[in-house]
Design a protein around this motif. Structure first.
Motif, PDB file in Angstrom:
ATOM      1  N   MET A  57       0.830  -1.207   0.000  1.00 15.04           N
ATOM      2  CA  MET A  57       0.000   0.000   0.000  1.00 15.04           C
ATOM      3  C   MET A  57       0.867   1.259   0.000  1.00 15.04           C
ATOM      4  O   MET A  57       0.644   2.170  -0.784  1.00 15.04           O
ATOM      5  N   TRP A  58       1.880   1.282   0.866  1.00 17.69           N
ATOM      6  CA  TRP A  58       2.725   2.488   0.917  1.00 17.69           C
ATOM      7  C   TRP A  58       3.554   2.636  -0.343  1.00 17.69           C
ATOM      8  O   TRP A  58       3.774   3.743  -0.829  1.00 17.69           O
ATOM      9  N   ASP A  59       4.033   1.514  -0.869  1.00 19.31           N
ATOM     10  CA  ASP A  59       4.791   1.580  -2.125  1.00 19.31           C
ATOM     11  C   ASP A  59       3.939   2.141  -3.252  1.00 19.31           C
ATOM     12  O   ASP A  59       4.431   2.794  -4.160  1.00 19.31           O
ATOM     13  N   TRP A  60       2.658   1.823  -3.186  1.00 21.15           N
ATOM     14  CA  TRP A  60       1.760   2.226  -4.272  1.00 21.15           C
ATOM     15  C   TRP A  60       1.230   3.644  -4.057  1.00 21.15           C
ATOM     16  O   TRP A  60       1.142   4.437  -4.986  1.00 21.15           O
ATOM     17  N   LEU A  61       0.886   3.932  -2.779  1.00 19.01           N
ATOM     18  CA  LEU A  61       0.145   5.162  -2.490  1.00 19.01           C
ATOM     19  C   LEU A  61       0.964   6.425  -2.775  1.00 19.01           C
ATOM     20  O   LEU A  61       0.457   7.378  -3.363  1.00 19.01           O
ATOM     21  N   PRO A 105       3.687   7.149  -4.839  1.00 19.28           N
ATOM     22  CA  PRO A 105       3.774   7.534  -6.265  1.00 19.28           C
ATOM     23  C   PRO A 105       2.409   7.874  -6.859  1.00 19.28           C
ATOM     24  O   PRO A 105       2.290   8.765  -7.700  1.00 19.28           O
ATOM     25  N   GLN A 106       1.371   7.173  -6.374  1.00 24.02           N
ATOM     26  CA  GLN A 106       0.030   7.419  -6.893  1.00 24.02           C
ATOM     27  C   GLN A 106      -0.407   8.863  -6.592  1.00 24.02           C
ATOM     28  O   GLN A 106      -0.979   9.537  -7.433  1.00 24.02           O
ATOM     29  N   LEU A 107      -0.096   9.320  -5.367  1.00 19.85           N
ATOM     30  CA  LEU A 107      -0.474  10.689  -5.002  1.00 19.85           C
ATOM     31  C   LEU A 107       0.263  11.698  -5.874  1.00 19.85           C
ATOM     32  O   LEU A 107      -0.304  12.713  -6.275  1.00 19.85           O
ATOM     33  N   LYS A 155      -4.311  15.832 -11.806  1.00 17.74           N
ATOM     34  CA  LYS A 155      -5.458  16.539 -11.215  1.00 17.74           C
ATOM     35  C   LYS A 155      -6.712  15.671 -11.167  1.00 17.74           C
ATOM     36  O   LYS A 155      -7.798  16.125 -11.530  1.00 17.74           O
ATOM     37  N   THR A 156      -6.556  14.416 -10.791  1.00 16.26           N
ATOM     38  CA  THR A 156      -7.727  13.562 -10.627  1.00 16.26           C
ATOM     39  C   THR A 156      -7.863  13.206  -9.150  1.00 16.26           C
ATOM     40  O   THR A 156      -6.871  13.196  -8.424  1.00 16.26           O
ATOM     41  N   PRO A 157      -9.084  12.924  -8.684  1.00 15.54           N
ATOM     42  CA  PRO A 157      -9.272  12.630  -7.263  1.00 15.54           C
ATOM     43  C   PRO A 157      -8.970  11.164  -6.931  1.00 15.54           C
ATOM     44  O   PRO A 157      -8.746  10.346  -7.820  1.00 15.54           O
ATOM     45  N   LEU A 158      -8.952  10.862  -5.640  1.00 15.94           N
ATOM     46  CA  LEU A 158      -8.747   9.491  -5.171  1.00 15.94           C
ATOM     47  C   LEU A 158      -9.567   9.320  -3.907  1.00 15.94           C
ATOM     48  O   LEU A 158      -9.440  10.100  -2.958  1.00 15.94           O
ATOM     49  N   ALA A 159     -10.428   8.283  -3.877  1.00 13.28           N
ATOM     50  CA  ALA A 159     -11.213   8.020  -2.669  1.00 13.28           C
ATOM     51  C   ALA A 159     -10.540   6.911  -1.885  1.00 13.28           C
ATOM     52  O   ALA A 159      -9.945   5.997  -2.456  1.00 13.28           O
ATOM     53  N   CYS A 160     -10.629   7.033  -0.557  1.00 13.75           N
ATOM     54  CA  CYS A 160     -10.034   6.033   0.333  1.00 13.75           C
ATOM     55  C   CYS A 160     -11.124   5.511   1.265  1.00 13.75           C
ATOM     56  O   CYS A 160     -11.840   6.286   1.900  1.00 13.75           O
ATOM     57  N   LEU A 161     -11.276   4.192   1.326  1.00 13.66           N
ATOM     58  CA  LEU A 161     -12.286   3.574   2.186  1.00 13.66           C
ATOM     59  C   LEU A 161     -11.586   2.754   3.256  1.00 13.66           C
ATOM     60  O   LEU A 161     -10.710   1.945   2.936  1.00 13.66           O
ATOM     61  N   MET A 162     -11.954   2.963   4.534  1.00 11.32           N
ATOM     62  CA  MET A 162     -11.486   2.077   5.603  1.00 11.32           C
ATOM     63  C   MET A 162     -12.665   1.211   5.986  1.00 11.32           C
ATOM     64  O   MET A 162     -13.721   1.720   6.376  1.00 11.32           O
ATOM     65  N   ILE A 163     -12.476  -0.099   5.849  1.00  9.94           N
ATOM     66  CA  ILE A 163     -13.592  -1.027   6.030  1.00  9.94           C
ATOM     67  C   ILE A 163     -13.266  -1.974   7.185  1.00  9.94           C
ATOM     68  O   ILE A 163     -12.176  -2.561   7.206  1.00  9.94           O
TER      69      ILE A 163
END
Lengths: 210, 311, 119
Positions: free
Chosen positions: B162-166, B168-170, B177-185
């Motif tokens: 997750m950290w490796d991905w998150l 660079p993704q940000l 300029k696109t959004p990103l939603a995060c869900l904690m389930i």
């Protein structure tokens, strides 16, 4: 080293044609849509270049960029560097080679370097050809070289009388941003001759326009 | 000594392909290496175009490169990574690596000749072995990476990935300029299930829960086992509203699904949603913290719900 | 007498266009250097032919054509660009562009475009 507004505009349009032609080619090669920005053009001293590139986020903080360069001889004698911004070169090869390579390690793999070299070669030759053809002169290029190095260090080793022509443009392949900055390093007497050729080109235009 | 050597003597001993073409793309020289590898003798190749030698030869990239060589005297590189090969040369041993044609690294250089005309020297390096070796290496690296980035029980990504991905993704989305939603389930009352029915049943609930949530997500979403019975999902391209909608879809699907051996509705979950927005960027930590805060609120409000509620 | 509008952010490019435009062709040439000024100028002069650059800061030449066609312009559109990616060509063809010219601009290229409009 100052260009007049008209000379800047002419140089910008020359580079715009060069970059656009390379985009056409890259789009066929990468089977992807390449979006372009209008290039920004500046003539700077080596010290100014480092500042300008840092401000523009071209150089990464870690101090090493993926660089493709080719030696120039003829009307322009020096070197043309194409700098792919830090991680962008990764995005580039991901865009090109697919996700299989996205986590394959810090340094670019050989085949990624090879792809970056070809892309750099396309952009550099398009831009240099556009200069040579518009200003009706000859510029000869060496074969391209790929290196991972620090541009500020390269520039700091340069003689004081060198000046740098910086062309900043962004080529974006689909959803991935690739910022390629073309930096052409030439001696100052070369710049004088380019400026005089440019001004002749501009004069010629203004005289002939109805 | 060097003046005693002829051009041909040298070129016929070079361990790579050398073909020299005229401005009309006709072969004027075809070295011994090419004769041996292609089976086409120089006498037959001379005077022909590559298209005449290989009727399927259709290569826009090569034409563009040749134009640059001939018109602008600018040497060109055609990498194996992007072009694979220039001249189709069949190779054996297909079973070992799945390649049927020699992989080539190609360079084209202008060669000025008297009377002002120009020839193009095409040099062809066989890089098939490199390609085989590096693809084996990449496959292996990929496998290792896959294993260490996934949760062994459920097969979804782990926190390390997750950290490796998150991060660079940000960076990527802040430029795009696109959004990103995060869900904690979080599965409601999971500890009770574990205590009452044992860990084996708990594990089955986790696996089937993951299956149902995965079904609700798109392929581009990233689903992570955050720890225990807590999961995180990242939905690129979704703002807060999109994230809440997706969360409600997940909640409803869980409510109406049989998980492990439990009837539909026995297992529920709570979801906290946050989003990364270009106009109000935040760090990855803050993105997760906000979602976690909302999850906590959902738990306190009686569970089996999504926070925030958007009307 | 045809009314022509040239839209290009580069002053050099607009000058080159004027320089290479065939003197014998009966036309008046107006210029615009951006999307906004192109829309405004087109509204004022109602051009018969519009030459559009593709790569401009902000909105591109195709965007200009799309807006003008949407507001009922009957002008003929000609794209001039060095960026001839398939996507750009597709967009131009979908909007019914009369001709696509590869930059740099030359007299022959302008003449060939005008020939398509008035044979």
């Amino acid at each position: 080293m100052n260009l007049t507004e008209m000379q800047t505009d002419a140089l910008k349009e020359i580079m715009n044609i060069g970059v656009s032609k390379s985009a056409t080619q890259l789009s066929t090669l990468l089977i992807d849509e390449i979006r372009l920005e209008v290039p920004e053009v500046n003539i700077l001293t080596p010290a100014e270049v480092n500042n300008a590139l840092f401000i523009n986020n071209v150089l990464s903080a870690k101090g090493e960029e993926s660089i493709v360069y080719q030696e120039l001889t003829g009307m322009l004698a020096g070197r043309a560097y194409l700098i792919f911004r830090g991680e962008d070169s990764k995005f580039l090869s991901q865009a090109v080679l697919g996700n299989a390579f996205s986590h394959a390690g810090e340094k670019l793999q050989f085949y990624e370097q090879e792809a970056v070299m070809e892309i750099g070669n396309i952009i550099i030759s398009s831009c240099i050809a556009s200069i040579a053809n518009t200003l009706k002169d000859k510029i000869t290029l060496s074969t391209p070289v790929y290196t991972e190095d620090s541009l500020p260090q390269i520039l700091s080793k340069m003689a004081n009388d060198m000046v740098v022509l910086v062309v900043k443009t962004a080529l974006c392949a689909s959803k991935r941003d690739i910022t390629g900055t073309l930096v052409i390093v030439i001696t100052s007497d070369m710049v004088d001759s380019v400026i005089s050729k440019l001004s002749r080109f501009c004069d010629f235009k203004e005289k002939d326009a109805p | 000594m060097s003046e005693l050597l002829s051009f041909q003597q040298v070129c016929d001993r070079v361990p790579m392909g050398i073909v020299i073409l005229t401005g009309e793309y006709r072969v004027v020289y075809w070295n011994r290496w090419l004769e041996q590898k292609t089976g086409v003798p120089a006498a037959q190749a001379t005077g022909k175009t590559l298209k005449e030698l290989y009727p399927d030869f259709e290569n826009k990239r090569f034409v563009w490169a040749m134009e640059n060589v001939l018109n602008n005297h600018s040497p060109q590189v055609m990498s194996q990574s992007l072009n694979h090969f220039l001249i189709p040369i069949p190779i054996n041993n297909r079973g070992r690596h799945g390649l049927s044609l020699m992989q080539q690294h190609v360079q084209i250089a202008p060669v000025p000749v008297p009377q002002g005309s120009i020839l193009a020297m095409v040099s062809i390096q066989d890089v098939t072995e490199n390609v085989i070796r590096s693809s084996a290496y990449t496959e292996l690296a990929q496998k290792l990476m896959e294993d260490s980035s996934r949760d062994p029980l459920t097969g979804v990504y782990n926190r390390r990935f997750m950290w490796d991905w998150l991060l660079p993704q940000l960076k990527l989305i802040s430029r795009a300029k696109t959004p990103l939603a995060c869900l904690m389930i979080d599965i409601d009352h999971f500890k009770k299930i574990n205590d009452q029915f044992g860990h084996a049943v708990g594990d089955k609930v986790l696996v089937s829960f993951v299956g149902v949530v995965n079904y609700c997500l798109r392929e581009s979403d990233v689903f992570v086992r955050y720890g225990g019975e807590e999961f995180a999902a990242f939905l690129p391209g979704n703002d807060l509203k999109g994230g809440v909608n997706a969360a409600e879809r997940i909640l409803n699907t869980i409510n109406t699904s049989c998980l492990a051996s439990f009837d539909a509705g026995r297992i529920t979950c709570s979801i906290g949603v946050s989003s990364w927005d270009y106009n109000d960027p935040c760090t990855g930590e803050d993105l997760l913290k906000t979602a976690d805060k909302h999850l906590y609120k959902a738990k306190n409000n009686g569970r089996n719900q999504v926070v925030p509620v958007i009307v | 007498m045809k009314k022509i509008l040239v839209v290009d952010d580069s002053a050099t490019s607009r000058l080159l266009f004027r320089m290479h435009f065939p003197k014998e062709y009966p036309a008046t040439i107006e210029e615009a250097n951006s999307y906004d000024s192109a829309i405004a100028r087109a509204g004022e002069i109602r051009p018969d032919i519009i030459f559009l650059d593709y790569n401009m800061p902000g909105k591109n030449g195709i965007d200009v054509a799309r807006t003008l066609i949407g507001s009922g312009s009957s002008a003929k559109f000609i794209l001039f660009s060095a960026n001839l990616q398939q996507g750009v060509l597709d967009d131009a063809q979908a909007l019914g562009f009369t001709k696509i010219i590869e930059k740099p601009i030359t007299k022959e290229k302008i003449v060939s475009a005008l020939k398509v409009i008035t044979p």
